[in-house]
Design an enzyme around this catalytic site. Structure first.
Site, PDB file in Angstrom:
ATOM      1  N   TYR A 201      -0.317  -4.039   4.484  1.00  0.00           N
ATOM      2  CA  TYR A 201      -1.513  -3.194   4.383  1.00  0.00           C
ATOM      3  C   TYR A 201      -2.586  -3.961   3.628  1.00  0.00           C
ATOM      4  O   TYR A 201      -2.326  -4.562   2.589  1.00  0.00           O
ATOM      5  CB  TYR A 201      -1.181  -1.900   3.630  1.00  0.00           C
TER       6      TYR A 201
ATOM      7  N   ASP B 166      -3.280 -11.744   0.233  1.00  0.00           N
ATOM      8  CA  ASP B 166      -3.731 -10.461  -0.290  1.00  0.00           C
ATOM      9  C   ASP B 166      -2.853 -10.128  -1.489  1.00  0.00           C
ATOM     10  O   ASP B 166      -1.721  -9.655  -1.348  1.00  0.00           O
ATOM     11  CB  ASP B 166      -3.630  -9.384   0.796  1.00  0.00           C
TER      12      ASP B 166
ATOM     13  N   LYS C 143      -6.558  -3.340  -7.896  1.00  0.00           N
ATOM     14  CA  LYS C 143      -5.543  -2.701  -8.752  1.00  0.00           C
ATOM     15  C   LYS C 143      -5.591  -3.237 -10.196  1.00  0.00           C
ATOM     16  O   LYS C 143      -6.519  -2.915 -10.913  1.00  0.00           O
ATOM     17  CB  LYS C 143      -4.169  -2.791  -8.094  1.00  0.00           C
TER      18      LYS C 143
HETATM   19  C1  LIG Z   1      -3.875  -1.231  -2.367  1.00  0.00           C
HETATM   20  C2  LIG Z   1      -3.996  -2.394  -1.471  1.00  0.00           C
HETATM   21  C3  LIG Z   1      -5.186  -2.687  -0.774  1.00  0.00           C
HETATM   22  C4  LIG Z   1      -6.366  -1.750  -0.768  1.00  0.00           C
HETATM   23  O1  LIG Z   1      -6.937  -1.595  -2.030  1.00  0.00           O
HETATM   24  P1  LIG Z   1      -7.850  -0.290  -2.306  1.00  0.00           P
HETATM   25  O2  LIG Z   1      -8.359  -0.517  -3.692  1.00  0.00           O
HETATM   26  O3  LIG Z   1      -6.955   0.888  -2.164  1.00  0.00           O
HETATM   27  O4  LIG Z   1      -8.942  -0.311  -1.299  1.00  0.00           O
HETATM   28  C5  LIG Z   1      -5.256  -3.860  -0.070  1.00  0.00           C
HETATM   29  N1  LIG Z   1      -4.225  -4.711  -0.017  1.00  0.00           N
HETATM   30  C6  LIG Z   1      -3.063  -4.467  -0.658  1.00  0.00           C
HETATM   31  C7  LIG Z   1      -1.964  -5.463  -0.593  1.00  0.00           C
HETATM   32  C8  LIG Z   1      -2.908  -3.292  -1.385  1.00  0.00           C
HETATM   33  O5  LIG Z   1      -1.734  -3.039  -1.983  1.00  0.00           O
END
Ligand SMILES: *Cc1c(COP(=O)(O)O)cnc(C)c1O
Length: 434
Positions: free
Chosen positions: A148, A243, A271
């Site tokens: 994701y 990511d 995060k």
């Molecule tokens: C949480 C998450 C996102 C999205 O971040 P948001 O601040 O919710 O937009 C993207 N990539 C990864 C791996 C994530 O865990």
């Protein structure tokens, strides 16, 4: 059987929320769709504890889905936010605080020489994809099923957690045009990646991946797979994008790339980097990052990007992580929780596959044969009904786990030995009592 405590105020709040907000929540991961029942409404958090609006306390193993690695209301973070607050909340103009956070990020993350701040992980990945395309002059983006990357149109294909739990792997509203340059492969599928590059290497702008996946439950990469991604992108002039929105500052201070020993071209953060306030970032090699406007021509902007409160919370969090490394403690607590869950599942005769790295862990409930979970096809065979029963059994015993089989749990630096042992005891009881 433990009697379920009353959550009548949560029930009322959710009924009202549903009349005001689609599904009653501002993000689908909160909706308990993966475990059945209604979400719990909270009114405060301290350290490792959450308190709901009916007055029940829970040991928190989601930590706002990752950011709260220090626990809630850490004194250093609260003080930094209060100092920033006393000077105003947003100027729409540069501040020294942004320089300071940029220095901390660059010092921490091996691949980052320059960094741009945004307001969410979604914005970070969206911008990194645009930059990779702008830098290479190519269109193709390779992503992996079950990874994701936020709700970016081009990346909302086989997107793990929320999408998987809700059974909408491709969202209405995302057009075929938006995803026509997105190529989806299975995670850990080294040969498929090699075949793809052999056939279409010169069309690919970037390979984007979670270096340790948290968003289909925890799934670890094979070294071969990551090494192939690094080698093939380099050979074919594509960029490797990690990511690390979830893994950054979580698996190690320098993120997954520090422990995996593979350096990507671009890294996305979110995060933890915002310390519980809305902040994301993307960064990488100087000659790539200098293509971002106004140094270069790749457009990306944000009214609240680098917001002073978020920058203060993020900087205080990173300083605390660097001054008082929690990583050995998190590893010890992770190992203790893993061993405890393993023993509880074995004692109850429940087939599980447990995956863990440091303070991130998932116990996959399996339908039979104990097959390793290495990608989305194997993860998606989990017994989500069994997970749902376990989730509610733990809630009734004061432990708040992710409300989906396909999300990792997070341990914070505020959890104690006694908390871990209480959680293991709760797991024994919850698994025995099904
Ligand atoms: C949480 C998450 C996102 C999205 O971040 P948001 O601040 O919710 O937009 C993207 N990539 C990864 C791996 C994530 O865990």
């Amino acid at each position: 059987m433990t009697a379920s405590p009353s959550r009548s105020r949560s029930h009322e709040a959710f009924a009202r929320a549903r009349s005001l907000i689609p599904g009653g929540v501002n993000s689908p991961a909160r909706a308990f769709g993966g475990v059945g029942g209604e979400p719990i409404f909270f009114e405060r958090a301290d350290g490792q504890w959450l308190t709901d609006i009916d007055g029940h306390r829970y040991l928190d193993y989601i930590g706002s889905w990752g950011p709260m690695i220090l626990g809630h209301r850490h004194p250093r973070v609260v003080a930094a936010i209060e100092r920033a607050l006393s000077r105003g909340t947003s100027y729409g103009a540069p501040t020294e605080g942004e320089n300071h956070l940029a220095e901390l990020i660059i010092a921490a993350v091996p691949s980052i020489e320059k960094v741009r701040m945004v307001s969410s992980g979604t914005e970070a990945t969206m911008s990194a994809v645009r930059l990779a395309r702008g830098f290479t002059g190519r269109s193709g983006i390779v992503k992996f099923a079950g990874n994701y990357h936020g709700h970016v149109d081009a990346l909302l294909v086989a997107a793990g957690s929320s999408a998987a739990t809700l059974g909408v792997p491709d969202s209405p509203g995302v057009t075929a045009g938006a995803t026509q340059d997105t190529i989806v492969l299975d995670y850990n599928a080294t040969e498929a990646l090699e075949d793809l590059f052999a056939a279409r290497g010169d069309e690919i702008a970037a390979v984007l991946l979670e270096p340790v996946v948290g968003n289909m439950g925890l799934v670890v990469p094979s070294h071969d797979f990551l090494a192939a991604a690094r080698r093939l992108t380099e050979k074919h002039g594509a960029l490797l994008v990690f990511d690390e929105v979830m893994t950054g500052f979580r698996l190690a201070y320098g993120g997954a790339q520090e422990i995996l020993g593979i350096t990507p071209d671009l890294t996305t953060l979110g995060k933890i980097v915002g310390g519980g306030l809305p902040l994301g970032a993307y960064g990488g090699r100087r000659e790539i990052m200098d293509n971002v406007l106004p140094a270069g021509k790749v457009f990306q902007a944000g009214t609240l990007a680098g917001n002073p409160l978020a920058v203060a919370a993020g900087s205080a969090t990173l300083e605390e992580l660097s001054d008082h490394s929690p990583y050995p403690l998190l590893e010890r607590h992770g190992a203790r929780l893993e061993a405890g869950f393993r023993a509880a599942a074995a004692a109850a005769g429940v087939p599980v596959w447990i995956a863990r790295r440091g303070s991130m862990m998932t116990m996959f409930f399996q339908k039979g044969d104990g097959r390793p979970v290495v990608d989305w096809p194997t993860a998606s065979m989990s017994d989500t009904k069994a997970y749902g029963r376990f989730f509610w059994g733990m809630i009734d015993r004061g432990v708040y786990l992710p409300c989906s089989q396909y999300e990792a749990l997070f341990i914070s630096a505020a959890h104690t030995d006694a908390d871990i042992d209480a959680t293991v005891a709760a797991a024994h009881a919850a698994l025995a009592d099904r």
